[in-house]
Design an enzyme around this catalytic site. Structure first.
Site, PDB file in Angstrom:
ATOM      1  N   ASP A   6       0.775  -1.249   0.000  1.00 41.13           N
ATOM      2  CA  ASP A   6       0.000   0.000   0.000  1.00 41.13           C
ATOM      3  C   ASP A   6       0.806   1.299   0.000  1.00 41.13           C
ATOM      4  O   ASP A   6       0.449   2.258   0.690  1.00 41.13           O
ATOM      5  CB  ASP A   6      -0.975   0.016   1.182  1.00 41.13           C
ATOM      6  CG  ASP A   6      -1.886  -1.194   1.213  1.00 41.13           C
ATOM      7  OD1 ASP A   6      -1.977  -1.902   0.198  1.00 41.13           O
ATOM      8  OD2 ASP A   6      -2.515  -1.444   2.263  1.00 41.13           O
ATOM      9  N   LYS A  68      -6.745  -4.417  -3.285  1.00 39.46           N
ATOM     10  CA  LYS A  68      -7.437  -5.095  -2.195  1.00 39.46           C
ATOM     11  C   LYS A  68      -8.336  -4.124  -1.441  1.00 39.46           C
ATOM     12  O   LYS A  68      -8.171  -2.908  -1.524  1.00 39.46           O
ATOM     13  CB  LYS A  68      -6.432  -5.745  -1.250  1.00 39.46           C
ATOM     14  CG  LYS A  68      -5.518  -4.785  -0.518  1.00 39.46           C
ATOM     15  CD  LYS A  68      -4.513  -5.541   0.341  1.00 39.46           C
ATOM     16  CE  LYS A  68      -3.628  -4.615   1.124  1.00 39.46           C
ATOM     17  NZ  LYS A  68      -4.277  -3.832   2.158  1.00 39.46           N
ATOM     18  N   CYS A 101      -2.262  -2.587   7.999  1.00 32.50           N
ATOM     19  CA  CYS A 101      -2.118  -3.567   6.921  1.00 32.50           C
ATOM     20  C   CYS A 101      -0.836  -4.384   7.036  1.00 32.50           C
ATOM     21  O   CYS A 101      -0.855  -5.599   6.820  1.00 32.50           O
ATOM     22  CB  CYS A 101      -2.207  -2.888   5.562  1.00 32.50           C
ATOM     23  SG  CYS A 101      -3.846  -2.186   5.252  1.00 32.50           S
TER      24      CYS A 101
END
Length: 146
Positions: A6, A68, A101
């Site tokens: 990310d 995602k 995450c």
């Protein structure tokens, strides 16, 4: 396997030392390519948070990329399938945010018996304390903090 989590444009103005973090992840990407280590890249909800920052997208080339909408990369079936198909059992993790995450991905990887290395200078959070606590939590669960 190198997993880059990310590293998206929307986080640039919020993550502590984002430019240094990006540079350190770039070094990992270059090393992985030199050593022919597969790279998996994720983006959390890119329609809202933007895509991977240009500094990294310019060098990740043929790496597998996954969009995602869950915190742990391992909960995204295409990512999990690619990881399994790679046959690799050691994973180097980099990206953001360390306490969300990254943390959840690391714990899922550990649960499924991967050896996990977290590159301490290649993970980040909005606040330094969040990163520090996340690294200690991951270490306590069995991740190797490098």
């Amino acid at each position: 396997m190198l997993v880059v989590i990310d590293m998206q444009e929307a986080f640039r103005k919020y993550i502590a030392e984002f430019d240094i973090l990006t540079k350190n992840i770039s070094t990992l990407v270059h090393a992985a390519k030199l050593l022919e280590i597969p790279i998996l890249v994720t983006e959390q909800y890119p329609r809202g948070l933007g895509t991977t920052v240009t500094e990294l997208s310019a060098i990740i080339g043929g790496s597998q990329q996954f969009e995602k909408s869950c915190f742990s990369c391992c909960q995204h079936e295409p990512f999990s399938d690619a990881l399994t198909l790679s046959g690799r059992r050691q994973v180097i993790v980099a990206g953001i945010e360390a306490h969300v995450c990254v943390n959840q991905t690391v714990h899922d990887l550990l649960f499924t018996k991967y050896q996990v290395h977290v590159a301490a200078d290649a993970v980040g959070s909005r606040f330094p304390l969040n990163k520090e606590v996340a690294l200690e939590k991951m270490r306590g669960s069995g991740a190797i903090i490098s």
